[in-house]
Design an enzyme around this catalytic site. Structure first.
Site, PDB file in Angstrom:
ATOM      1  N   SER A 199      -6.004   2.826   4.771  1.00  0.00           N
ATOM      2  CA  SER A 199      -5.434   2.192   3.576  1.00  0.00           C
ATOM      3  C   SER A 199      -6.508   1.486   2.755  1.00  0.00           C
ATOM      4  O   SER A 199      -6.353   0.329   2.337  1.00  0.00           O
ATOM      5  CB  SER A 199      -4.341   1.195   3.978  1.00  0.00           C
ATOM      6  OG  SER A 199      -3.532   0.852   2.872  1.00  0.00           O
TER       7      SER A 199
ATOM      8  N   LYS B 173       0.078   3.655  -2.723  1.00  0.00           N
ATOM      9  CA  LYS B 173      -1.009   4.635  -2.652  1.00  0.00           C
ATOM     10  C   LYS B 173      -0.467   6.064  -2.599  1.00  0.00           C
ATOM     11  O   LYS B 173      -1.185   7.016  -2.933  1.00  0.00           O
ATOM     12  CB  LYS B 173      -1.903   4.360  -1.449  1.00  0.00           C
ATOM     13  CG  LYS B 173      -2.741   3.088  -1.561  1.00  0.00           C
ATOM     14  CD  LYS B 173      -3.659   2.927  -0.355  1.00  0.00           C
ATOM     15  CE  LYS B 173      -4.640   1.769  -0.517  1.00  0.00           C
ATOM     16  NZ  LYS B 173      -4.008   0.455  -0.308  1.00  0.00           N
TER      17      LYS B 173
ATOM     18  N   SER C 163       0.800  -1.232   0.000  1.00  0.00           N
ATOM     19  CA  SER C 163       0.000   0.000   0.000  1.00  0.00           C
ATOM     20  C   SER C 163       0.826   1.273   0.000  1.00  0.00           C
ATOM     21  O   SER C 163       0.258   2.373  -0.079  1.00  0.00           O
ATOM     22  CB  SER C 163      -0.940   0.012   1.201  1.00  0.00           C
ATOM     23  OG  SER C 163      -1.998  -0.908   1.018  1.00  0.00           O
TER      24      SER C 163
END
Length: 466
Positions: free
Chosen positions: A213, A161, A158
Protein backbone atom coordinates in the site's frame (compact mmCIF):
# COMPACT_ATOMS: atom_id res chain seq x y z
CA UNK A 1 -0.64 70.12 -74.90
CA UNK A 2 -1.24 67.21 -72.48
CA UNK A 3 -2.70 67.96 -69.07
CA UNK A 4 -0.32 68.89 -66.29
CA UNK A 5 -0.77 65.60 -64.47
CA UNK A 6 0.17 63.52 -67.57
CA UNK A 7 3.78 63.15 -68.81
CA UNK A 8 4.69 64.57 -72.20
CA UNK A 9 6.11 62.27 -74.91
CA UNK A 10 9.62 63.48 -74.01
CA UNK A 11 8.95 62.71 -70.35
CA UNK A 12 7.71 59.22 -71.28
CA UNK A 13 10.99 58.78 -73.13
CA UNK A 14 12.81 59.60 -69.90
CA UNK A 15 13.84 63.24 -70.71
CA UNK A 16 12.46 66.70 -70.02
CA UNK A 17 12.78 69.76 -72.23
CA UNK A 18 16.18 70.47 -70.69
CA UNK A 19 17.37 66.90 -71.15
CA UNK A 20 17.16 66.30 -67.45
CA UNK A 21 15.83 62.95 -66.21
CA UNK A 22 12.74 63.22 -63.92
CA UNK A 23 14.58 62.19 -60.77
CA UNK A 24 11.69 62.51 -58.32
CA UNK A 25 9.29 60.27 -60.26
CA UNK A 26 11.80 57.58 -61.09
CA UNK A 27 13.30 57.66 -57.57
CA UNK A 28 9.82 57.13 -56.08
CA UNK A 29 9.22 54.17 -58.34
CA UNK A 30 12.55 52.64 -57.37
CA UNK A 31 11.84 53.02 -53.62
CA UNK A 32 8.39 51.47 -53.86
CA UNK A 33 9.59 48.73 -56.18
CA UNK A 34 12.51 47.84 -53.93
CA UNK A 35 10.27 47.63 -50.86
CA UNK A 36 7.82 45.48 -52.73
CA UNK A 37 10.53 43.12 -53.95
CA UNK A 38 12.01 42.79 -50.45
CA UNK A 39 8.61 42.18 -48.86
CA UNK A 40 7.75 39.66 -51.54
CA UNK A 41 10.94 37.70 -50.95
CA UNK A 42 10.47 37.77 -47.15
CA UNK A 43 6.87 36.63 -47.40
CA UNK A 44 7.71 33.82 -49.78
CA UNK A 45 10.46 32.61 -47.44
CA UNK A 46 8.24 32.80 -44.35
CA UNK A 47 5.33 31.05 -46.06
CA UNK A 48 7.63 28.37 -47.39
CA UNK A 49 9.15 27.83 -43.97
CA UNK A 50 5.73 27.56 -42.31
CA UNK A 51 4.52 25.07 -44.90
CA UNK A 52 7.65 23.00 -44.41
CA UNK A 53 7.32 23.00 -40.63
CA UNK A 54 3.74 21.79 -40.95
CA UNK A 55 5.04 18.49 -42.36
CA UNK A 56 8.03 17.97 -40.07
CA UNK A 57 8.38 14.84 -37.90
CA UNK A 58 8.13 15.53 -34.21
CA UNK A 59 9.19 13.38 -31.23
CA UNK A 60 6.74 10.79 -30.02
CA UNK A 61 4.34 12.20 -27.46
CA UNK A 62 5.14 15.83 -28.34
CA UNK A 63 2.26 16.26 -30.74
CA UNK A 64 0.22 13.11 -30.50
CA UNK A 65 -3.42 12.69 -29.70
CA UNK A 66 -4.38 11.25 -26.32
CA UNK A 67 -5.71 8.15 -28.04
CA UNK A 68 -2.34 7.13 -29.48
CA UNK A 69 -1.59 3.59 -28.42
CA UNK A 70 -5.19 2.48 -28.04
CA UNK A 71 -5.84 -0.86 -29.76
CA UNK A 72 -7.14 -0.12 -33.22
CA UNK A 73 -7.16 3.63 -32.64
CA UNK A 74 -5.69 6.03 -35.17
CA UNK A 75 -3.65 9.00 -33.96
CA UNK A 76 -5.26 12.36 -34.35
CA UNK A 77 -3.07 14.58 -36.59
CA UNK A 78 -1.87 17.68 -34.84
CA UNK A 79 1.02 20.08 -34.81
CA UNK A 80 0.12 21.77 -31.55
CA UNK A 81 2.54 21.68 -28.59
CA UNK A 82 1.96 18.99 -25.94
CA UNK A 83 -0.81 19.65 -23.45
CA UNK A 84 -1.47 18.15 -20.01
CA UNK A 85 -3.13 14.80 -20.03
CA UNK A 86 -6.90 15.17 -20.51
CA UNK A 87 -9.05 14.27 -17.47
CA UNK A 88 -11.44 12.25 -19.58
CA UNK A 89 -11.23 9.11 -21.70
CA UNK A 90 -10.36 9.35 -25.36
CA UNK A 91 -12.48 11.19 -27.93
CA UNK A 92 -14.37 8.02 -28.87
CA UNK A 93 -15.82 7.63 -25.37
CA UNK A 94 -19.34 8.75 -24.50
CA UNK A 95 -19.65 12.01 -22.53
CA UNK A 96 -19.32 11.49 -18.78
CA UNK A 97 -22.18 12.94 -16.71
CA UNK A 98 -21.26 15.33 -13.94
CA UNK A 99 -24.05 14.20 -11.61
CA UNK A 100 -26.25 11.19 -10.94
CA UNK A 101 -28.37 10.67 -14.09
CA UNK A 102 -30.61 8.07 -12.43
CA UNK A 103 -33.92 8.83 -10.76
CA UNK A 104 -33.19 7.85 -7.18
CA UNK A 105 -30.16 6.22 -5.59
CA UNK A 106 -27.70 4.60 -7.95
CA UNK A 107 -28.25 0.85 -8.06
CA UNK A 108 -31.84 0.88 -6.80
CA UNK A 109 -34.12 2.66 -4.38
CA UNK A 110 -33.54 0.19 -1.55
CA UNK A 111 -29.83 1.02 -1.48
CA UNK A 112 -30.71 4.53 -0.38
CA UNK A 113 -32.20 3.29 2.88
CA UNK A 114 -30.39 3.50 6.20
CA UNK A 115 -29.46 0.35 8.05
CA UNK A 116 -29.21 -3.19 6.71
CA UNK A 117 -31.05 -3.92 3.48
CA UNK A 118 -31.63 -7.58 2.59
CA UNK A 119 -34.30 -9.93 1.26
CA UNK A 120 -36.69 -10.62 4.11
CA UNK A 121 -37.03 -14.24 3.03
CA UNK A 122 -33.30 -14.84 3.30
CA UNK A 123 -32.48 -17.28 6.07
CA UNK A 124 -30.37 -16.87 7.94
CA UNK A 125 -30.01 -13.11 7.84
CA UNK A 126 -26.59 -11.60 7.24
CA UNK A 127 -24.34 -11.65 10.31
CA UNK A 128 -24.20 -8.52 12.41
CA UNK A 129 -20.85 -6.86 11.85
CA UNK A 130 -19.54 -3.78 13.61
CA UNK A 131 -18.97 -1.53 10.59
CA UNK A 132 -20.46 1.76 9.46
CA UNK A 133 -21.40 0.45 6.01
CA UNK A 134 -20.97 -2.59 3.82
CA UNK A 135 -21.98 -4.12 0.50
CA UNK A 136 -22.03 -7.77 -0.55
CA UNK A 137 -22.47 -8.28 -4.29
CA UNK A 138 -21.92 -10.75 -7.11
CA UNK A 139 -18.92 -9.67 -9.18
CA UNK A 140 -20.23 -11.20 -12.39
CA UNK A 141 -23.96 -10.47 -12.37
CA UNK A 142 -23.67 -7.23 -10.38
CA UNK A 143 -26.51 -8.25 -8.06
CA UNK A 144 -26.30 -6.66 -4.61
CA UNK A 145 -27.19 -9.39 -2.09
CA UNK A 146 -27.09 -7.28 1.07
CA UNK A 147 -26.02 -3.82 2.11
CA UNK A 148 -25.79 -1.48 5.06
CA UNK A 149 -25.75 2.27 4.44
CA UNK A 150 -24.50 1.55 0.92
CA UNK A 151 -24.26 5.19 -0.12
CA UNK A 152 -22.91 6.61 3.14
CA UNK A 153 -19.96 8.85 2.27
CA UNK A 154 -16.88 8.10 4.34
CA UNK A 155 -13.10 8.44 4.03
CA UNK A 156 -11.90 5.46 1.95
CA UNK A 157 -8.26 5.23 3.11
CA UNK A 158 -6.08 3.07 0.83
CA UNK A 159 -9.03 1.27 -0.76
CA UNK A 160 -9.05 4.34 -3.01
CA UNK A 161 -5.88 2.93 -4.60
CA UNK A 162 -8.16 0.50 -6.45
CA UNK A 163 -9.60 3.51 -8.29
CA UNK A 164 -6.07 4.80 -8.90
CA UNK A 165 -5.25 1.52 -10.64
CA UNK A 166 -8.54 1.30 -12.55
CA UNK A 167 -7.92 4.81 -13.87
CA UNK A 168 -4.23 4.54 -14.73
CA UNK A 169 -3.80 0.93 -15.86
CA UNK A 170 -5.38 1.58 -19.30
CA UNK A 171 -3.35 4.76 -19.68
CA UNK A 172 0.21 3.84 -18.72
CA UNK A 173 2.58 1.45 -20.46
CA UNK A 174 3.69 -1.01 -17.78
CA UNK A 175 7.03 -1.53 -19.55
CA UNK A 176 7.91 2.16 -19.39
CA UNK A 177 10.33 3.41 -16.75
CA UNK A 178 9.70 6.32 -14.40
CA UNK A 179 12.43 8.13 -12.46
CA UNK A 180 11.33 8.95 -8.93
CA UNK A 181 11.41 12.59 -7.78
CA UNK A 182 11.78 14.02 -4.26
CA UNK A 183 8.03 14.75 -4.25
CA UNK A 184 7.33 11.04 -4.68
CA UNK A 185 9.32 10.05 -1.62
CA UNK A 186 8.17 12.82 0.74
CA UNK A 187 4.80 11.29 1.59
CA UNK A 188 3.16 10.24 4.82
CA UNK A 189 2.01 6.79 5.83
CA UNK A 190 2.96 3.44 4.33
CA UNK A 191 5.63 3.32 1.64
CA UNK A 192 7.16 0.74 -0.62
CA UNK A 193 10.55 2.48 -0.41
CA UNK A 194 11.22 4.10 -3.77
CA UNK A 195 14.28 6.36 -3.91
CA UNK A 196 14.78 9.73 -5.58
CA UNK A 197 16.59 9.47 -8.90
CA UNK A 198 16.06 5.72 -9.27
CA UNK A 199 14.11 4.43 -12.27
CA UNK A 200 11.27 1.96 -11.82
CA UNK A 201 9.01 0.31 -14.33
CA UNK A 202 5.34 1.22 -14.16
CA UNK A 203 4.68 -2.47 -13.50
CA UNK A 204 6.91 -2.39 -10.40
CA UNK A 205 5.14 0.73 -9.15
CA UNK A 206 1.75 -1.00 -9.39
CA UNK A 207 3.08 -3.86 -7.25
CA UNK A 208 4.32 -1.21 -4.81
CA UNK A 209 0.88 0.38 -4.88
CA UNK A 210 -1.07 -2.76 -4.00
CA UNK A 211 1.08 -5.04 -1.85
CA UNK A 212 2.53 -2.74 0.85
CA UNK A 213 0.00 0.00 0.00
CA UNK A 214 2.80 2.38 -0.91
CA UNK A 215 1.73 6.00 -0.86
CA UNK A 216 5.03 6.84 -2.55
CA UNK A 217 4.14 4.48 -5.41
CA UNK A 218 0.69 6.09 -5.68
CA UNK A 219 2.25 9.54 -5.96
CA UNK A 220 4.81 8.33 -8.51
CA UNK A 221 2.11 6.75 -10.68
CA UNK A 222 0.13 9.98 -10.57
CA UNK A 223 3.18 11.96 -11.66
CA UNK A 224 3.91 9.43 -14.40
CA UNK A 225 0.41 10.05 -15.75
CA UNK A 226 0.97 13.78 -16.10
CA UNK A 227 1.05 15.02 -12.51
CA UNK A 228 -0.98 14.50 -9.35
CA UNK A 229 -3.56 17.12 -10.32
CA UNK A 230 -4.12 15.54 -13.71
CA UNK A 231 -4.33 12.06 -12.19
CA UNK A 232 -6.89 13.23 -9.62
CA UNK A 233 -9.01 14.79 -12.36
CA UNK A 234 -8.89 11.56 -14.32
CA UNK A 235 -9.87 9.55 -11.25
CA UNK A 236 -12.88 11.77 -10.56
CA UNK A 237 -13.94 11.46 -14.18
CA UNK A 238 -13.50 7.68 -14.10
CA UNK A 239 -15.56 7.48 -10.92
CA UNK A 240 -18.43 9.35 -12.59
CA UNK A 241 -18.13 7.18 -15.70
CA UNK A 242 -18.58 4.08 -13.55
CA UNK A 243 -21.52 5.58 -11.62
CA UNK A 244 -19.56 6.20 -8.41
CA UNK A 245 -21.17 9.55 -7.67
CA UNK A 246 -20.52 9.33 -3.92
CA UNK A 247 -16.79 9.52 -4.58
CA UNK A 248 -14.65 12.63 -4.59
CA UNK A 249 -10.90 12.21 -5.03
CA UNK A 250 -8.29 14.60 -3.64
CA UNK A 251 -5.14 12.49 -3.93
CA UNK A 252 -4.03 9.21 -5.50
CA UNK A 253 -3.07 7.48 -2.25
CA UNK A 254 -6.25 7.65 -0.17
CA UNK A 255 -4.60 9.55 2.67
CA UNK A 256 -7.04 11.58 4.73
CA UNK A 257 -7.76 14.90 3.04
CA UNK A 258 -10.63 17.40 3.35
CA UNK A 259 -13.44 16.40 0.99
CA UNK A 260 -12.01 13.01 0.02
CA UNK A 261 -14.84 10.50 0.41
CA UNK A 262 -16.34 7.42 -1.15
CA UNK A 263 -18.98 4.80 -0.26
CA UNK A 264 -19.20 1.04 0.03
CA UNK A 265 -21.33 0.96 -3.11
CA UNK A 266 -18.87 3.04 -5.12
CA UNK A 267 -15.90 0.94 -4.06
CA UNK A 268 -17.79 -2.18 -5.13
CA UNK A 269 -18.25 -0.61 -8.58
CA UNK A 270 -14.54 0.13 -8.76
CA UNK A 271 -13.63 -3.39 -7.68
CA UNK A 272 -15.92 -4.93 -10.28
CA UNK A 273 -14.36 -2.81 -13.01
CA UNK A 274 -10.86 -3.64 -11.85
CA UNK A 275 -11.49 -7.38 -11.59
CA UNK A 276 -12.50 -7.41 -15.24
CA UNK A 277 -8.83 -6.75 -16.10
CA UNK A 278 -6.24 -9.54 -15.95
CA UNK A 279 -3.43 -7.19 -14.85
CA UNK A 280 -5.52 -5.81 -12.00
CA UNK A 281 -6.41 -9.35 -10.85
CA UNK A 282 -2.72 -10.29 -10.90
CA UNK A 283 -1.66 -7.34 -8.76
CA UNK A 284 -4.35 -7.71 -6.11
CA UNK A 285 -3.84 -11.49 -5.70
CA UNK A 286 -0.03 -11.43 -5.44
CA UNK A 287 1.18 -12.27 -1.93
CA UNK A 288 4.89 -11.47 -2.33
CA UNK A 289 7.06 -9.60 -4.81
CA UNK A 290 10.75 -8.78 -5.10
CA UNK A 291 11.00 -5.01 -5.39
CA UNK A 292 14.20 -3.36 -6.73
CA UNK A 293 16.53 -1.88 -4.14
CA UNK A 294 20.07 -0.55 -3.98
CA UNK A 295 23.12 -2.04 -5.67
CA UNK A 296 20.96 -4.03 -8.08
CA UNK A 297 19.54 -6.01 -5.19
CA UNK A 298 15.88 -6.61 -4.40
CA UNK A 299 13.87 -6.81 -1.22
CA UNK A 300 10.62 -8.65 -0.64
CA UNK A 301 7.34 -6.81 -0.22
CA UNK A 302 4.22 -8.55 1.06
CA UNK A 303 0.52 -8.04 0.56
CA UNK A 304 -1.09 -6.41 3.61
CA UNK A 305 -4.59 -7.65 2.71
CA UNK A 306 -5.18 -10.21 5.48
CA UNK A 307 -8.12 -11.72 3.63
CA UNK A 308 -5.60 -13.29 1.26
CA UNK A 309 -4.15 -16.41 2.82
CA UNK A 310 -6.86 -16.51 5.51
CA UNK A 311 -10.08 -16.97 3.56
CA UNK A 312 -10.57 -19.89 1.15
CA UNK A 313 -10.78 -18.68 -2.42
CA UNK A 314 -9.76 -15.08 -1.65
CA UNK A 315 -8.65 -13.28 -4.84
CA UNK A 316 -8.11 -9.66 -3.69
CA UNK A 317 -8.64 -6.65 -3.61
CA UNK A 318 -7.35 -3.88 -1.28
CA UNK A 319 -7.36 -2.94 2.41
CA UNK A 320 -6.74 0.41 4.05
CA UNK A 321 -6.41 2.29 7.31
CA UNK A 322 -6.19 5.92 8.37
CA UNK A 323 -7.06 7.78 11.54
CA UNK A 324 -10.29 9.16 10.09
CA UNK A 325 -11.32 6.15 8.01
CA UNK A 326 -10.37 3.44 10.53
CA UNK A 327 -10.05 0.03 8.83
CA UNK A 328 -11.52 -0.33 5.35
CA UNK A 329 -11.54 -3.27 2.96
CA UNK A 330 -12.56 -4.20 -0.54
CA UNK A 331 -12.34 -8.00 -0.64
CA UNK A 332 -13.19 -10.61 -3.26
CA UNK A 333 -13.40 -14.39 -3.23
CA UNK A 334 -14.37 -17.20 -5.59
CA UNK A 335 -16.03 -20.49 -4.61
CA UNK A 336 -17.72 -23.05 -6.85
CA UNK A 337 -17.55 -20.73 -9.85
CA UNK A 338 -19.15 -17.76 -8.06
CA UNK A 339 -17.24 -14.56 -7.39
CA UNK A 340 -18.37 -12.20 -4.65
CA UNK A 341 -17.13 -8.81 -3.56
CA UNK A 342 -17.48 -7.40 -0.06
CA UNK A 343 -16.76 -3.81 0.96
CA UNK A 344 -16.36 -2.69 4.58
CA UNK A 345 -16.04 0.93 5.69
CA UNK A 346 -15.11 2.20 9.15
CA UNK A 347 -14.49 -1.20 10.60
CA UNK A 348 -12.64 -2.26 13.73
CA UNK A 349 -9.76 -4.69 13.64
CA UNK A 350 -9.56 -7.46 12.68
CA UNK A 351 -11.43 -6.34 9.56
CA UNK A 352 -10.89 -9.53 7.58
CA UNK A 353 -12.93 -11.68 9.99
CA UNK A 354 -15.97 -9.46 9.43
CA UNK A 355 -15.46 -9.70 5.67
CA UNK A 356 -15.12 -13.47 5.94
CA UNK A 357 -18.42 -13.74 7.83
CA UNK A 358 -20.25 -11.73 5.16
CA UNK A 359 -18.65 -13.78 2.36
CA UNK A 360 -19.70 -17.01 4.08
CA UNK A 361 -23.27 -15.75 4.16
CA UNK A 362 -23.10 -14.63 0.55
CA UNK A 363 -21.91 -18.01 -0.70
CA UNK A 364 -24.62 -19.88 1.23
CA UNK A 365 -27.85 -18.10 2.14
CA UNK A 366 -27.09 -15.15 -0.07
CA UNK A 367 -27.11 -17.37 -3.12
CA UNK A 368 -30.86 -17.89 -2.64
CA UNK A 369 -31.73 -14.35 -1.58
CA UNK A 370 -33.38 -11.92 -3.94
CA UNK A 371 -31.08 -9.03 -4.86
CA UNK A 372 -31.78 -5.67 -3.25
CA UNK A 373 -30.00 -3.69 -5.94
CA UNK A 374 -27.45 -3.88 -8.70
CA UNK A 375 -23.95 -2.64 -9.46
CA UNK A 376 -24.39 -0.38 -12.46
CA UNK A 377 -21.95 -0.33 -15.35
CA UNK A 378 -20.51 2.49 -17.40
CA UNK A 379 -22.98 1.64 -20.16
CA UNK A 380 -25.88 1.94 -17.71
CA UNK A 381 -24.65 5.38 -16.69
CA UNK A 382 -24.24 6.51 -20.28
CA UNK A 383 -27.72 5.31 -21.24
CA UNK A 384 -29.29 7.06 -18.26
CA UNK A 385 -27.44 10.27 -19.11
CA UNK A 386 -28.49 10.02 -22.75
CA UNK A 387 -32.11 9.47 -21.77
CA UNK A 388 -32.08 12.71 -19.76
CA UNK A 389 -30.46 14.70 -22.57
CA UNK A 390 -33.08 15.95 -25.05
CA UNK A 391 -32.51 14.57 -28.52
CA UNK A 392 -29.44 12.57 -27.49
CA UNK A 393 -28.95 9.11 -28.97
CA UNK A 394 -28.32 6.20 -26.62
CA UNK A 395 -24.68 5.11 -26.67
CA UNK A 396 -23.73 1.71 -28.04
CA UNK A 397 -22.71 -0.98 -25.53
CA UNK A 398 -19.05 -0.67 -24.63
CA UNK A 399 -18.79 2.93 -25.85
CA UNK A 400 -17.99 4.14 -22.35
CA UNK A 401 -14.79 2.15 -22.06
CA UNK A 402 -11.66 4.29 -21.86
CA UNK A 403 -10.01 4.54 -25.27
CA UNK A 404 -6.70 2.95 -24.29
CA UNK A 405 -3.87 5.12 -22.97
CA UNK A 406 -5.81 8.37 -22.86
CA UNK A 407 -3.33 10.12 -20.65
CA UNK A 408 -0.22 11.31 -22.39
CA UNK A 409 2.18 12.06 -19.56
CA UNK A 410 3.45 15.61 -19.51
CA UNK A 411 6.81 14.01 -18.77
CA UNK A 412 6.96 10.85 -20.82
CA UNK A 413 8.53 8.06 -18.71
CA UNK A 414 11.91 6.87 -19.95
CA UNK A 415 11.53 3.52 -21.64
CA UNK A 416 13.52 0.47 -20.65
CA UNK A 417 16.04 -0.72 -23.26
CA UNK A 418 14.14 -2.55 -25.95
CA UNK A 419 10.77 -1.71 -24.45
CA UNK A 420 8.16 -0.08 -26.66
CA UNK A 421 6.23 2.67 -24.97
CA UNK A 422 2.64 3.76 -25.57
CA UNK A 423 3.78 5.91 -28.50
CA UNK A 424 6.00 3.35 -30.26
CA UNK A 425 7.76 3.22 -32.69
CA UNK A 426 9.27 6.44 -31.30
CA UNK A 427 8.31 9.06 -33.87
CA UNK A 428 4.88 10.38 -34.72
CA UNK A 429 4.50 12.00 -38.14
CA UNK A 430 2.05 14.86 -38.06
CA UNK A 431 0.11 14.96 -41.32
CA UNK A 432 -2.57 17.63 -41.23
CA UNK A 433 -5.13 17.49 -44.02
CA UNK A 434 -4.34 21.05 -45.04
CA UNK A 435 -1.57 23.34 -43.86
CA UNK A 436 -3.39 26.57 -44.76
CA UNK A 437 -6.08 26.53 -42.06
CA UNK A 438 -3.37 25.94 -39.44
CA UNK A 439 -1.32 29.04 -40.33
CA UNK A 440 -1.17 31.58 -37.48
CA UNK A 441 -2.75 35.00 -37.85
CA UNK A 442 0.57 36.83 -38.26
CA UNK A 443 1.38 34.82 -41.37
CA UNK A 444 -1.94 35.79 -42.90
CA UNK A 445 -1.11 39.42 -42.12
CA UNK A 446 2.25 39.03 -43.84
CA UNK A 447 0.45 37.63 -46.85
CA UNK A 448 -1.86 40.64 -46.95
CA UNK A 449 1.13 43.00 -46.71
CA UNK A 450 2.77 41.12 -49.56
CA UNK A 451 -0.34 41.48 -51.72
CA UNK A 452 -0.63 45.19 -50.86
CA UNK A 453 3.01 45.94 -51.72
CA UNK A 454 2.75 43.90 -54.90
CA UNK A 455 -0.27 45.97 -55.87
CA UNK A 456 1.68 49.16 -55.23
CA UNK A 457 4.50 47.84 -57.40
CA UNK A 458 2.13 47.11 -60.27
CA UNK A 459 0.47 50.49 -59.89
CA UNK A 460 3.84 52.29 -59.92
CA UNK A 461 4.95 50.34 -62.95
CA UNK A 462 1.80 51.26 -64.85
CA UNK A 463 2.24 54.91 -63.91
CA UNK A 464 5.86 54.86 -65.05
CA UNK A 465 4.93 53.44 -68.45
CA UNK A 466 2.44 56.14 -69.28
Amino acid sequence: MPPADHPSPRERAGLTVGGVRPVRRVHTVVRVGSAARIARVVCVLVLGLATTLGLTAVPAGAAVSSTVGAPGAKPTPTTDPPAPAPPVPGPTAAPVPTSNPFTGPVGGAALGDRGVVVDRQATPAPPKVDVASYVVADLDSGEVLAAKNAHLRLPPASTLKALTAVTLLPRLDKRARYTATPADTRVEGSRVGIETGRAYTIDQLFYGLFLPSGNDAATALGNAAGGSRTAVEMMNTEARRLGAFDTHVVNTSGLDAPGQVSSAYDLALVAREGMSRSDFRRYVATLRYNFPGRDRKTFQIQNLNKLLGHYPGAIGVKNGYTTMAHSTLVGAAEQDGRRLVVVLMRSKAPYWTRAAALLDWGFTAGAKAKPVGTLVTGDDVARAAAARAPGAAAPKPGSTKPAGPAASPSKTPTLAPGAAGPNAPGLAISTPESAWPRLPVWLWLMLLVFLALSGMRVYSYVRSRR
